[in-house]
Design an enzyme around this catalytic site. Structure first.
Site, PDB file in Angstrom:
ATOM      1  N   GLU A   1       0.998  -1.160   0.069  1.00  0.00           N
ATOM      2  CA  GLU A   1       0.068  -0.009   0.001  1.00  0.00           C
ATOM      3  C   GLU A   1       0.720   1.290   0.028  1.00  0.00           C
ATOM      4  O   GLU A   1       0.930   2.129   0.962  1.00  0.00           O
ATOM      5  CB  GLU A   1      -0.911   0.031   1.038  1.00  0.00           C
ATOM      6  CG  GLU A   1      -1.706  -1.124   1.180  1.00  0.00           C
ATOM      7  CD  GLU A   1      -2.581  -1.034   2.619  1.00  0.00           C
ATOM      8  OE1 GLU A   1      -2.384  -0.728   3.494  1.00  0.00           O
ATOM      9  OE2 GLU A   1      -3.901  -1.756   2.347  1.00  0.00           O
TER      10      GLU A   1
ATOM     11  N   GLU B   1      -5.850  -7.643  -0.487  1.00  0.00           N
ATOM     12  CA  GLU B   1      -6.529  -7.634   0.916  1.00  0.00           C
ATOM     13  C   GLU B   1      -8.024  -7.297   0.702  1.00  0.00           C
ATOM     14  O   GLU B   1      -8.292  -6.442  -0.139  1.00  0.00           O
ATOM     15  CB  GLU B   1      -5.740  -6.645   1.896  1.00  0.00           C
ATOM     16  CG  GLU B   1      -4.277  -6.836   2.376  1.00  0.00           C
ATOM     17  CD  GLU B   1      -3.600  -6.086   3.117  1.00  0.00           C
ATOM     18  OE1 GLU B   1      -4.411  -4.987   3.676  1.00  0.00           O
ATOM     19  OE2 GLU B   1      -2.582  -5.708   2.997  1.00  0.00           O
TER      20      GLU B   1
HETATM   21  C1  BG6 Z   1      -4.165  -2.703   5.432  1.00  0.00           C
HETATM   22  C2  BG6 Z   1      -2.737  -3.053   5.877  1.00  0.00           C
HETATM   23  O1  BG6 Z   1      -4.081  -1.197   5.291  1.00  0.00           O
HETATM   24  O2  BG6 Z   1      -4.964  -2.908   6.616  1.00  0.00           O
HETATM   25  C3  BG6 Z   1      -2.775  -4.274   6.764  1.00  0.00           C
HETATM   26  O3  BG6 Z   1      -1.871  -3.645   4.899  1.00  0.00           O
HETATM   27  C4  BG6 Z   1      -3.791  -3.953   7.824  1.00  0.00           C
HETATM   28  O4  BG6 Z   1      -1.328  -4.439   7.377  1.00  0.00           O
HETATM   29  C5  BG6 Z   1      -5.034  -3.948   7.260  1.00  0.00           C
HETATM   30  O5  BG6 Z   1      -3.887  -5.067   9.047  1.00  0.00           O
HETATM   31  C6  BG6 Z   1      -6.271  -3.901   8.428  1.00  0.00           C
HETATM   32  O6  BG6 Z   1      -5.692  -2.806   9.143  1.00  0.00           O
HETATM   33  P1  BG6 Z   1      -6.249  -3.051  10.806  1.00  0.00           P
HETATM   34  O7  BG6 Z   1      -5.716  -1.557  11.205  1.00  0.00           O
HETATM   35  O8  BG6 Z   1      -7.507  -3.268  10.766  1.00  0.00           O
HETATM   36  O9  BG6 Z   1      -5.018  -4.120  11.056  1.00  0.00           O
END
Ligand code: BG6
Length: 482
Positions: free
Chosen positions: A187, A381
């Site tokens: 990201e 993701e």
């Molecule tokens: C993404 C990241 O932005 O969001 C991950 O690449 C992250 O590392 C995921 O875990 C979810 O975010 P959070 O803050 O809920 O863990």
């Protein structure tokens, strides 16, 4: 409607949120591990903490895992065999994780990589391969070695490019023939917001901070393109994709000023990064932005030529939520989001962290990215963070997660059938990991529950949630049955 044959179904985690073993096997701490856990925050409206020099110094003196849970992760370092066996049981075709730079180069000046560090990744990657799971590697996922901040002032220093490329060369040569899919930076668009902890530029509050961050980003762009060229040179079979955290940005109303505000936000938060990396040149609109913000970025003629050589194979993105923008944001309700907050959209439900749940926005985003860049997409993701407690029956009945994922996969299926090429989908946090944003363990995304709490206590035993069996069935039917 069908998913293509050979579609890469899987899951994703990162080294810094899962591995632990932060001082084992010769490893040294990374920058994200000296950022203390957020305390007493409002879950629905997140304020991301900035890393300061004082925090860094304090963190280096401390061994308090409770304050720095990312140092413990979920102990994937010792549990990877069991965890990958569970991924294989679900039928994963691909597993995305990252490699900790400071496990491979505990001192960034070393000329030779740390053999013990490589050994861990050899074992982990070979375990994946033994199950027929394709490893997909993020080279840098938020865990910059401390020295990059303390000795170099982070990515604002062009010397960091060569240090990063040394790390890349080690990975590309060592894992040649075993790892084919690579993402240079997780990201990359988030670095604009998280300049201190992700880029190691510890100047928050100073007048020229944004300028330093843009300069650092320029160095990351150069490093990305050089890494991609190197990956292809070392093994022409390698596939490299640049990644952003993608948000669909909607105008708050159909008032032209709001529509303009949405387009501005979309450009500066999403598209700018891929315009540079996938189109090979800085887009015209950024010069206007820099002028308005009195930002000067050094870009040499040589750099411009290099950017033009950019040769990505796919476009990687994460998608969790959509956003709303308005010309005048005063008096508008705010809600949470991935790394930064948004205006509340009255038509959408939110997660317990205030993230707006929007499966149609996912398809909207796929259309936008595919139309603009004409590259195959890889969903790196997507997932839902929830508060969960293990029931007396030893189960988690996570029908809410199944509902979230099923609706997003449905939209992806439509997008594919509309003609968009998508190579794969790695659901985020396929096993519960420490949250990136708040370092909580209680924000759980997984198909697999890990018995561990916010202060790293618990048996670390793994339990299958209902979604585990649901996803297994999705993969078994190649997405026919969602
Ligand atoms: C993404 C990241 O932005 O969001 C991950 O690449 C992250 O590392 C995921 O875990 C979810 O975010 P959070 O803050 O809920 O863990």
């Amino acid at each position: 409607m069908r998913f293509p044959e050979g579609f890469l179904w899987g899951g994703a985690i990162s080294a810094n949120q899962a591995e632990g073993g932060c001082k084992e096997g010769g490893r040294t701490l990374s920058l994200i591990e000296v950022l203390p856990k957020a305390e007493n925050f409002d879950r629905k409206v997140l304020k991301m903490p900035f890393l300061t020099r004082e925090m860094l110094e304090e963190g280096l003196q401390s061994d308090d895992i409770k304050r720095y849970p990312k140092r413990a992760g979920i102990d994937f370092y010792h549990h990877y065999k069991e965890d990958i066996a569970l991924f294989a049981e679900m039928g994963f075709k691909v597993f995305r994780t990252s490699i900790s730079w400071s496990r491979i180069y505990p001192d960034v000046h070393q000329t030779e990589p740390n053999a013990e560090g490589l050994q861990f990744y050899d074992d982990m990657i070979n375990t994946c391969i033994s199950y027929g799971i394709e490893p997909l590697i993020t080279i840098l996922h938020a865990d910059l070695p401390i020295q990059i901040a303390t000795e170099y002032d982070g990515w604002s220093n062009p010397a960091v490019i060569d240090l990063y490329l040394k790390f890349c060369k080690t990975l590309f040569t060592h894992f040649k023939g075993r790892v084919k899919y690579w993402v240079p930076f997780n990201e990359i668009n988030m670095d604009l917001i998280s300049g201190s902890r992700k880029m190691g530029i510890l100047h928050d509050g100073e007048d020229n901070f944004e300028e330093l961050v843009f300069q650092g980003l320029h160095h990351e762009f150069i490093a990305s393109v050089k890494a991609s060229l190197m990956a292809h040179e070392i093994d022409p079979d390698n596939k490299v994709g640049h990644m952003i955290a993608a948000f669909s940005v909607y105008p708050n109303t159909c008032k032209p000023e709001d529509v303009m505000a949405a387009q501005d936000e979309d450009r500066i938060r999403n598209l700018f990064f891929l315009d540079v990396l996938n189109k090979g040149a800085y887009p015209y609109y950024i010069f206007d932005y820099w002028k308005a913000h009195n930002i000067h970025v050094n870009i040499s003629e040589e750099d411009k030529t290099l950017l033009k050589m950019s040769d990505p194979d796919f476009l990687g993105f994460s998608y969790y939520n959509s956003r709303v923008a308005a010309a005048d944001t005063s008096n508008l309700e705010i809600t949470g989001g991935n790394v930064f907050n948004s205006i509340k959209n009255p038509y959408l439900p939110t997660s317990e962290w205030g993230w707006q749940i929007d499966p149609i926005g996912f398809r909207y985003q796929m259309r936008q990215l595919y139309d603009r860049y004409k590259l195959p997409l890889f969903v790196l993701e997507n997932g839902l963070g929830c508060l969960e407690k293990l029931g007396d029956d030893g189960c988690i009945h996570d029908d809410y997660r199944i509902d979230y994922l099923s609706k997003h996969l449905h939209e992806m299926k439509i997008a594919i059938n509309e003609g968009i090429e998508v190579w794969g989908y790695t659901m985020w946090g396929c096993i519960d990991v420490i949250s990136a944003g708040t370092a909580e363990m209680s924000k759980r995304y997984g198909f697999i529950y890990v018995d561990q709490d916010d202060v790293c206590e618990g048996t670390k035993k793994r339990y299958k949630k209902d979604s585990f069996y649901w996803y297994q069935h999705v993969i078994e039917t190649n997405g026919n049955d969602l």
